[in-house]
Design a protein around this motif. Structure first.
Motif, short mmCIF file in Angstrom:
data_model
loop_
_atom_site.label_atom_id
_atom_site.label_comp_id
_atom_site.label_asym_id
_atom_site.label_seq_id
_atom_site.Cartn_x
_atom_site.Cartn_y
_atom_site.Cartn_z
N UNK A 116 0.83 -1.21 0.00
CA UNK A 116 0.00 0.00 0.00
C UNK A 116 0.85 1.25 0.00
N UNK A 117 1.94 1.23 0.77
CA UNK A 117 2.82 2.40 0.83
C UNK A 117 3.48 2.63 -0.52
N UNK A 118 3.88 1.53 -1.19
CA UNK A 118 4.50 1.66 -2.51
C UNK A 118 3.52 2.22 -3.55
N UNK A 119 2.24 1.86 -3.38
CA UNK A 119 1.22 2.36 -4.32
C UNK A 119 1.05 3.87 -4.19
N UNK A 120 1.43 4.43 -3.02
CA UNK A 120 1.35 5.88 -2.81
C UNK A 120 2.67 6.58 -3.10
N UNK A 121 3.65 5.82 -3.60
CA UNK A 121 4.93 6.42 -3.97
C UNK A 121 5.99 6.30 -2.91
N UNK A 122 5.70 5.57 -1.82
CA UNK A 122 6.68 5.43 -0.74
C UNK A 122 7.20 4.01 -0.65
N UNK A 123 7.61 3.63 0.57
CA UNK A 123 8.11 2.28 0.79
C UNK A 123 9.54 2.28 1.28
N UNK A 124 10.21 1.14 1.12
CA UNK A 124 11.61 1.00 1.53
C UNK A 124 12.50 1.54 0.41
N UNK A 125 13.44 2.40 0.78
CA UNK A 125 14.30 3.00 -0.25
C UNK A 125 15.73 2.44 -0.23
N UNK A 126 16.16 1.87 0.90
CA UNK A 126 17.48 1.25 0.93
C UNK A 126 17.60 0.34 2.16
N UNK A 127 18.48 -0.66 2.04
CA UNK A 127 18.80 -1.57 3.16
C UNK A 127 20.32 -1.69 3.19
N UNK A 128 20.94 -1.29 4.29
CA UNK A 128 22.40 -1.23 4.37
C UNK A 128 22.88 -1.91 5.64
N UNK A 129 23.95 -2.68 5.55
CA UNK A 129 24.58 -3.28 6.72
C UNK A 129 25.65 -2.33 7.25
N UNK A 130 25.56 -2.02 8.54
CA UNK A 130 26.54 -1.13 9.17
C UNK A 130 27.38 -1.93 10.16
N UNK A 131 28.70 -1.84 9.98
CA UNK A 131 29.65 -2.52 10.86
C UNK A 131 30.06 -1.57 11.97
N UNK A 132 29.62 -1.90 13.20
CA UNK A 132 29.95 -1.05 14.35
C UNK A 132 30.86 -1.78 15.34
N UNK A 133 31.60 -2.75 14.84
CA UNK A 133 32.44 -3.57 15.72
C UNK A 133 33.58 -2.76 16.34
N UNK A 134 33.94 -1.64 15.74
CA UNK A 134 34.99 -0.79 16.32
C UNK A 134 34.48 -0.09 17.58
N UNK A 135 33.16 0.08 17.68
CA UNK A 135 32.57 0.75 18.85
C UNK A 135 32.20 -0.25 19.95
N UNK A 136 31.76 -1.43 19.52
CA UNK A 136 31.28 -2.45 20.45
C UNK A 136 31.54 -3.81 19.82
N UNK A 137 32.22 -4.68 20.53
CA UNK A 137 32.64 -5.96 19.96
C UNK A 137 31.46 -6.74 19.39
N UNK A 138 31.57 -7.09 18.11
CA UNK A 138 30.57 -7.91 17.45
C UNK A 138 29.27 -7.21 17.09
N UNK A 139 29.24 -5.89 17.25
CA UNK A 139 27.98 -5.17 17.06
C UNK A 139 27.81 -4.68 15.62
N UNK A 140 26.67 -5.06 15.04
CA UNK A 140 26.27 -4.59 13.71
C UNK A 140 24.83 -4.09 13.78
N UNK A 141 24.46 -3.32 12.78
CA UNK A 141 23.02 -3.08 12.60
C UNK A 141 22.69 -2.98 11.13
N UNK A 142 21.48 -3.38 10.80
CA UNK A 142 20.95 -3.21 9.44
C UNK A 142 20.12 -1.94 9.46
#
Length: 442
Positions: free
Chosen positions: A152-178
């Motif tokens: 429904x959101x895509x039908x209105x011109x919206x939706x998901x625009x990107x999905x990125x993996x972020x490596x945060x292991x330098x800040x916290x051991x083993x920590x990532x986020x999508x």
């Protein structure tokens, strides 16, 4: 402790909740019971609606809903609905609007509408292997898994625009986020974003467990902590601005040039001094929050985002900017604002519906512009007062009625004392003194 702990409070009637509260926490105060009951609405259907906005309701908490007129925004006239309990906020916004009315008004620009959500997790396996797996396989699976939710959101011109993996292991051991970016069009989109993230979390778990690319110990090392939207949306941003020739800055108590210089100095101080920046930004949020609340949006999310944005350089600073160049005075605010005009309270609360109607049923982008203008106007009014007559003169005049109400003044006493302080600086001490003198004489 007997009586202070209650089970099944939510299942009690409103009357029983009040009786329990008054008995155990106000020493059976009949006055408190009367106050709580007097704020019920006569309209039973409307009261039922209010009761369902939150949990364990026993009464309603009213705030003034006012109008700041004469706003010229991008060539259109607006009257801004504002909900606030603080004296002088609405009056100051209206005064700023009138000041800029014959100078071209306010101009605005939406700089972005991207909102963000994150899946936070820990992974202690091979980093390169996981990154390649995410990029070449999982990312596509996550998009496919949310196709139904986003339809429904895509039908209105919206939706998901990107999905990125972020490596945060330098800040916290083993920590990532999508990090998932969204365009939620005219809705604030919190439920939509969180639904997408939770579905993606489920797919991440399933695909990792089924994958032949990872050893058992690598699969076991994946620990998903949480998935949630972020209220920090630096790329959902809007700019509001005013400008005129320096000679047009008619403030009476000083020359236009002196006013422009002192005004810029005030902005510069808020840029470099945290103590001032905090109060400076609080004034901006006086205007922003009032319109955000009136339109049924989440002022806590807006506040937290604004203050995070003010700290983006590593030092907390003021949110407005000012330059004087070629005899042109330019003053602007750039701020992230995640707002919606559909969903939430926008269709439920009658006064929210009225606010949006008064604002010409704006899109979310239009509302971003209007709200940013309210913050800029409030900040202009505050700085103008601070560098000319001082903040207390105007503020305490607006506060006079609050003081008189606290003292229990009659209508005739309010009129007499309002006239007495018409050309005087108002202070709490002086108002009390004159009130007591008036009472003694009468």
């Amino acid at each position: 402790m007997e009586g202070l702990i209650v089970n099944g409070f939510s299942r009690l009637s409103k009357e029983d909740r009040i009786n329990w509260l008054v008995k155990n926490f106000t020493n059976n105060s009949l006055k408190t019971k009367e106050i709580l009951s007097q704020y019920w609405l006569d309209n039973k259907e409307l009261q039922k609606l209010h009761d369902e906005f939150s949990e364990n309701t026993i009464s309603n908490f009213f705030l003034p809903w006012g109008i700041a007129p004469n706003f010229l925004i991008d060539g259109e006239m607006y009257a801004l609905p504002m909900v606030t309990e603080e004296s002088s906020v609405v009056a100051a916004a209206a005064n700023a609007a009138k000041f800029w009315l014959n100078k071209g008004g306010f101009s605005t620009q939406v700089l972005g509408t991207t909102k963000l959500g994150h899946i936070h997790f820990f992974y202690k396996g091979n980093k390169e292997k996981f990154t390649n797996w995410f990029q070449n396989f999982l990312k596509i699976k996550l998009e496919d898994a949310t196709a139904e939710i986003t339809q429904n959101m895509r039908s209105r011109g919206g939706g998901i625009t990107s999905i990125i993996l972020q490596d945060n292991t330098a800040k916290l051991e083993g920590y990532y986020f999508i990090e998932v970016s969204f365009d939620t069009r005219d809705s604030m989109g919190a439920n939509f974003i969180n639904s997408c993230l939770e579905e993606m979390t489920k797919i991440l778990k399933e695909e990792m467990n089924q994958s032949e690319s990872f050893q058992s110990n690598e699969k076991e090392s994946l620990q998903i902590t949480m998935s949630i939207l972020s209220n920090y949306v630096p790329d959902c941003r809007v700019r509001a601005e005013v400008c005129c020739e320096v000679d047009e800055l008619d403030v009476k108590v000083m020359s236009p040039y002196e006013f422009a210089v002192k005004f810029k100095q005030a902005i510069d101080i808020a840029t470099v001094e945290t103590f001032r920046a905090t109060t400076h930004n609080k004034g901006i949020m006086n205007g922003i929050d009032a319109v955000v609340i009136a339109t049924g949006n989440d002022f806590r999310a807006v506040e937290s985002c604004a203050h995070t944005y003010a700290s983006r350089s590593g030092k907390y600073r003021g949110l407005t900017n000012c330059i004087i160049e070629d005899n042109i005075f330019r003053f602007w605010l750039e701020i992230p604002l995640a707002l919606g005009v559909v969903g939430g309270l926008t269709k439920l609360h009658p006064l929210v519906r009225a606010s949006l109607e008064i604002l010409k049923k704006p899109t979310s982008e239009k509302l971003m512009k209007i709200v940013a203008v309210s913050g800029l106007a409030q900040n202009f009014a505050a700085i103008r007062s601070l560098i000319t007559t001082g903040i207390q003169k105007g503020h305490m005049k607006m506060h006079l009625l609050n003081i008189l109400n606290q003292l229990g003044a009659t209508n005739s006493e309010k009129e007499l004392l309002s006239n007495l302080f018409k050309d005087q600086i108002v202070s709490h001490h002086r108002v009390v003194k004159e009130f007591n003198k008036l009472r003694r004489n009468s």
